[in-house]
Motif scaffolding. Sequence first.
Motif, short mmCIF file in Angstrom:
data_model
loop_
_atom_site.label_atom_id
_atom_site.label_comp_id
_atom_site.label_asym_id
_atom_site.label_seq_id
_atom_site.Cartn_x
_atom_site.Cartn_y
_atom_site.Cartn_z
N ALA A 149 20.15 32.85 1.77
CA ALA A 149 20.36 34.04 2.38
C ALA A 149 21.96 34.56 2.41
CB ALA A 149 20.17 33.64 3.93
N LEU A 150 22.64 34.06 3.20
CA LEU A 150 24.28 34.47 3.38
C LEU A 150 24.76 33.40 2.10
CD1 LEU A 150 25.05 35.19 6.75
CD2 LEU A 150 24.54 36.66 5.05
N ALA A 151 25.76 33.94 1.67
CA ALA A 151 26.60 33.15 0.76
C ALA A 151 27.49 32.05 1.64
CB ALA A 151 27.43 33.96 -0.32
N PRO A 152 27.76 31.03 1.31
CA PRO A 152 28.82 30.16 2.10
C PRO A 152 30.05 30.69 2.49
CG PRO A 152 28.18 28.92 -0.01
CD PRO A 152 27.63 30.17 -0.15
N ARG A 153 30.91 31.63 2.13
CA ARG A 153 31.94 32.52 2.47
C ARG A 153 31.32 33.43 3.71
NH1 ARG A 153 36.55 34.21 0.47
NH2 ARG A 153 36.10 33.22 -1.86
N GLU A 154 30.33 34.15 3.52
CA GLU A 154 29.87 34.91 4.63
C GLU A 154 29.27 34.11 5.85
OE1 GLU A 154 27.71 38.38 1.86
OE2 GLU A 154 26.80 36.69 1.99
N LEU A 186 26.51 24.30 11.63
CA LEU A 186 25.75 25.47 11.96
C LEU A 186 25.62 26.55 11.02
CD1 LEU A 186 27.16 25.76 15.85
CD2 LEU A 186 24.86 25.02 15.29
N ALA A 187 26.53 26.54 10.23
CA ALA A 187 26.51 27.59 9.31
C ALA A 187 25.67 27.35 8.07
CB ALA A 187 28.08 27.74 8.52
N ARG A 188 25.00 26.24 8.12
CA ARG A 188 23.82 26.03 7.32
C ARG A 188 22.64 26.75 7.84
NH1 ARG A 188 25.17 19.96 7.18
NH2 ARG A 188 23.82 19.92 8.85
N LEU A 189 22.51 27.05 9.02
CA LEU A 189 21.41 27.87 9.57
C LEU A 189 21.36 29.06 8.77
CD1 LEU A 189 21.76 27.27 13.30
CD2 LEU A 189 20.29 26.17 11.83
N LEU A 190 22.51 29.71 8.26
CA LEU A 190 22.51 30.93 7.52
C LEU A 190 22.48 31.08 6.26
CD1 LEU A 190 25.69 32.41 10.06
CD2 LEU A 190 23.12 32.27 10.44
N VAL A 191 22.63 29.92 5.48
CA VAL A 191 22.88 29.96 4.01
C VAL A 191 21.60 30.21 3.59
CG1 VAL A 191 25.18 28.96 3.99
CG2 VAL A 191 23.07 27.66 3.82
N CYS A 192 20.42 29.56 4.20
CA CYS A 192 18.92 30.04 3.62
C CYS A 192 18.14 30.03 4.76
CB CYS A 192 18.45 28.56 2.79
SG CYS A 192 18.24 27.13 3.86
N ARG A 193 16.88 30.76 4.61
CA ARG A 193 15.96 31.32 5.39
C ARG A 193 15.06 30.07 6.04
NH1 ARG A 193 16.79 35.08 1.62
NH2 ARG A 193 17.70 37.18 2.19
#
Length: 217
Positions: free
Chosen positions: A103-108, A136-143
């Motif tokens: 999903a989001l790139a690590p930077r995003e 918590l950012a791991r929640l956003l890097v893949c769906r």
Amino acid sequence: MRLTVTDLAVRRSGRRIFSGLSFGLGPGEALMVTGRNGAGKSTLLAVLAGRLKPEAGSLALEDVGEASLPECLHIVGHRDGLKGALTAEENLSFARGLLGDPALAPREALAELGLAHALRLPVAYLSAGQRRRVALARLLVCRRPLWLLDEPTAALDIASQAVLAGLMASHRAAGGLVVAATHQALGLADARELRIARPAQDERPAARSGDAPEDCA
């Protein structure tokens, strides 16, 4: 995706943790798991994640094709699961490549958690709250449709707690599910509550729901 848990029972080291536990969650729904320390909140998340095998009961998924439950979830536990020698970006890139469906790139993802400045810093240099935000950012890097969160606000300041509440709201708005073990309110609107009490032998755990108790027992 819909998750249905029926008559779940868990025993560890010969001791019953809970039994007769049932609930169901559909798209956009959230469940707060509460109870005293040692009641079994983290144990329930571990069972849902496939890390522990229940003594009895069943877990059923609908509308996920042939995917298994572990393939459909993220879990953020007490331990951050981060490599201190790697940067925040490297930790998230590893998770993104391992879990798939990016999903989001690590930077995003880090920017969403207010950590854009920490992109190339080794995680070992970060504070406890910053490390928590990287996890918590791991929640956003893949769906993944199901988020399992164990005391997700631990070490977070008030501003970061508000950011997390917003992320959970967005996830639910997109049809995602949230199960959170917590001792405090998380800003989860209309969330049900499942309270686990330490059972006596052969006693069902107490459970109650906030607004819609029909399939939460």
